[in-house]
Design a protein around this motif. Structure first.
Motif, PDB file in Angstrom:
ATOM      1  N   VAL A 129      30.200  52.798  14.298  1.00  0.00           N
ATOM      2  CA  VAL A 129      31.523  53.269  14.729  1.00  0.00           C
ATOM      3  C   VAL A 129      32.017  52.432  15.902  1.00  0.00           C
ATOM      4  O   VAL A 129      33.189  52.037  15.948  1.00  0.00           O
ATOM      5  CB  VAL A 129      31.478  54.771  15.087  1.00  0.00           C
ATOM      6  CG1 VAL A 129      32.730  55.204  15.818  1.00  0.00           C
ATOM      7  CG2 VAL A 129      31.279  55.602  13.832  1.00  0.00           C
ATOM      8  N   ILE A 130      31.128  52.141  16.849  1.00  0.00           N
ATOM      9  CA  ILE A 130      31.520  51.303  17.989  1.00  0.00           C
ATOM     10  C   ILE A 130      31.932  49.911  17.514  1.00  0.00           C
ATOM     11  O   ILE A 130      32.945  49.369  17.963  1.00  0.00           O
ATOM     12  CB  ILE A 130      30.368  51.210  19.016  1.00  0.00           C
ATOM     13  CG1 ILE A 130      30.162  52.557  19.702  1.00  0.00           C
ATOM     14  CG2 ILE A 130      30.638  50.124  20.045  1.00  0.00           C
ATOM     15  CD1 ILE A 130      28.912  52.634  20.560  1.00  0.00           C
ATOM     16  N   ALA A 131      31.174  49.333  16.597  1.00  0.00           N
ATOM     17  CA  ALA A 131      31.475  47.986  16.104  1.00  0.00           C
ATOM     18  C   ALA A 131      32.804  47.946  15.362  1.00  0.00           C
ATOM     19  O   ALA A 131      33.560  46.982  15.495  1.00  0.00           O
ATOM     20  CB  ALA A 131      30.345  47.495  15.196  1.00  0.00           C
ATOM     21  N   PHE A 132      33.111  48.996  14.596  1.00  0.00           N
ATOM     22  CA  PHE A 132      34.369  48.998  13.852  1.00  0.00           C
ATOM     23  C   PHE A 132      35.550  49.444  14.717  1.00  0.00           C
ATOM     24  O   PHE A 132      36.677  49.004  14.489  1.00  0.00           O
ATOM     25  CB  PHE A 132      34.262  49.877  12.605  1.00  0.00           C
ATOM     26  CG  PHE A 132      33.601  49.188  11.459  1.00  0.00           C
ATOM     27  CD1 PHE A 132      34.324  48.333  10.645  1.00  0.00           C
ATOM     28  CD2 PHE A 132      32.260  49.378  11.201  1.00  0.00           C
ATOM     29  CE1 PHE A 132      33.721  47.677   9.591  1.00  0.00           C
ATOM     30  CE2 PHE A 132      31.643  48.727  10.144  1.00  0.00           C
ATOM     31  CZ  PHE A 132      32.375  47.874   9.333  1.00  0.00           C
TER      32      PHE A 132
ATOM     33  N   LEU B 123      29.783  42.501  20.759  1.00  0.00           N
ATOM     34  CA  LEU B 123      29.130  41.956  21.955  1.00  0.00           C
ATOM     35  C   LEU B 123      28.172  42.968  22.574  1.00  0.00           C
ATOM     36  O   LEU B 123      27.063  42.618  22.985  1.00  0.00           O
ATOM     37  CB  LEU B 123      30.176  41.527  22.985  1.00  0.00           C
ATOM     38  CG  LEU B 123      30.935  40.249  22.670  1.00  0.00           C
ATOM     39  CD1 LEU B 123      31.958  39.969  23.753  1.00  0.00           C
ATOM     40  CD2 LEU B 123      30.001  39.080  22.517  1.00  0.00           C
ATOM     41  N   ALA B 124      28.598  44.225  22.640  1.00  0.00           N
ATOM     42  CA  ALA B 124      27.728  45.270  23.202  1.00  0.00           C
ATOM     43  C   ALA B 124      26.454  45.417  22.377  1.00  0.00           C
ATOM     44  O   ALA B 124      25.364  45.605  22.931  1.00  0.00           O
ATOM     45  CB  ALA B 124      28.477  46.600  23.266  1.00  0.00           C
TER      46      ALA B 124
ATOM     47  N   PHE C 194      24.886  43.087  20.564  1.00  0.00           N
ATOM     48  CA  PHE C 194      23.976  41.968  20.786  1.00  0.00           C
ATOM     49  C   PHE C 194      23.451  41.917  22.211  1.00  0.00           C
ATOM     50  O   PHE C 194      22.326  41.467  22.442  1.00  0.00           O
ATOM     51  CB  PHE C 194      24.645  40.642  20.412  1.00  0.00           C
ATOM     52  CG  PHE C 194      24.697  40.421  18.928  1.00  0.00           C
ATOM     53  CD1 PHE C 194      23.539  40.342  18.180  1.00  0.00           C
ATOM     54  CD2 PHE C 194      25.912  40.291  18.283  1.00  0.00           C
ATOM     55  CE1 PHE C 194      23.575  40.146  16.811  1.00  0.00           C
ATOM     56  CE2 PHE C 194      25.963  40.085  16.908  1.00  0.00           C
ATOM     57  CZ  PHE C 194      24.791  40.022  16.175  1.00  0.00           C
ATOM     58  N   VAL C 195      24.219  42.388  23.184  1.00  0.00           N
ATOM     59  CA  VAL C 195      23.774  42.339  24.579  1.00  0.00           C
ATOM     60  C   VAL C 195      22.904  43.539  24.929  1.00  0.00           C
ATOM     61  O   VAL C 195      21.857  43.391  25.570  1.00  0.00           O
ATOM     62  CB  VAL C 195      24.993  42.255  25.528  1.00  0.00           C
ATOM     63  CG1 VAL C 195      24.574  42.415  26.973  1.00  0.00           C
ATOM     64  CG2 VAL C 195      25.722  40.949  25.332  1.00  0.00           C
ATOM     65  N   ILE C 196      23.290  44.732  24.498  1.00  0.00           N
ATOM     66  CA  ILE C 196      22.599  45.960  24.920  1.00  0.00           C
ATOM     67  C   ILE C 196      21.801  46.589  23.778  1.00  0.00           C
ATOM     68  O   ILE C 196      20.601  46.831  23.902  1.00  0.00           O
ATOM     69  CB  ILE C 196      23.615  46.991  25.448  1.00  0.00           C
ATOM     70  CG1 ILE C 196      24.377  46.437  26.633  1.00  0.00           C
ATOM     71  CG2 ILE C 196      22.928  48.290  25.832  1.00  0.00           C
ATOM     72  CD1 ILE C 196      25.589  47.260  27.016  1.00  0.00           C
ATOM     73  N   GLY C 197      22.468  46.879  22.678  1.00  0.00           N
ATOM     74  CA  GLY C 197      21.890  47.704  21.625  1.00  0.00           C
ATOM     75  C   GLY C 197      20.724  47.105  20.891  1.00  0.00           C
ATOM     76  O   GLY C 197      19.720  47.772  20.643  1.00  0.00           O
ATOM     77  N   ARG C 198      20.820  45.851  20.529  1.00  0.00           N
ATOM     78  CA  ARG C 198      19.766  45.240  19.711  1.00  0.00           C
ATOM     79  C   ARG C 198      18.429  45.213  20.442  1.00  0.00           C
ATOM     80  O   ARG C 198      17.393  45.589  19.897  1.00  0.00           O
ATOM     81  CB  ARG C 198      20.187  43.828  19.313  1.00  0.00           C
ATOM     82  CG  ARG C 198      19.297  43.226  18.284  1.00  0.00           C
ATOM     83  CD  ARG C 198      19.978  41.999  17.689  1.00  0.00           C
ATOM     84  NE  ARG C 198      19.235  41.547  16.554  1.00  0.00           N
ATOM     85  CZ  ARG C 198      18.571  40.408  16.514  1.00  0.00           C
ATOM     86  NH1 ARG C 198      18.612  39.591  17.533  1.00  0.00           N
ATOM     87  NH2 ARG C 198      17.904  40.063  15.441  1.00  0.00           N
TER      88      ARG C 198
END
Length: 83
Positions: A55-58, A66-67, A69-73
């Motif tokens: 949902v955040i990505a869409f 970006l979030a 790849f920086v935080i979530g992954r």
């Protein structure tokens, strides 16, 4: 289209070059977005957290990706290692 005319007119050359650059940036962003969605779906997160990240990505395509790849992954794979 006469290429001789195109290269002799700096304004047309700039227009074609800028359109090409914009197209490359959009293709790059689309590839990054698809990679992020595939990465989110393949992550070891629970179904609920996967859904939240999707949902955040869409909802915010540029910042959401970006979030991720920086935080979530990194957080997703750290959680798997500690569980």
């Amino acid at each position: 289209m006469d290429l001789g005319k195109l290269f002799s007119d700096p304004e047309q050359l700039f227009a074609v070059g800028s359109m090409g650059l914009i197209a490359l940036l959009l293709i790059g962003w689309l590839a990054l977005f698809v990679c992020a969605v595939v990465s989110i779906i393949g992550s070891p997160l629970s179904f609920g957290m996967t859904l939240v990240w999707l949902v955040i990505a869409f909802a915010a395509p540029f910042l959401g990706v970006l979030a991720w790849f920086v935080i979530g992954r990194g957080d997703a794979y750290r959680r798997r290692a500690t569980c």
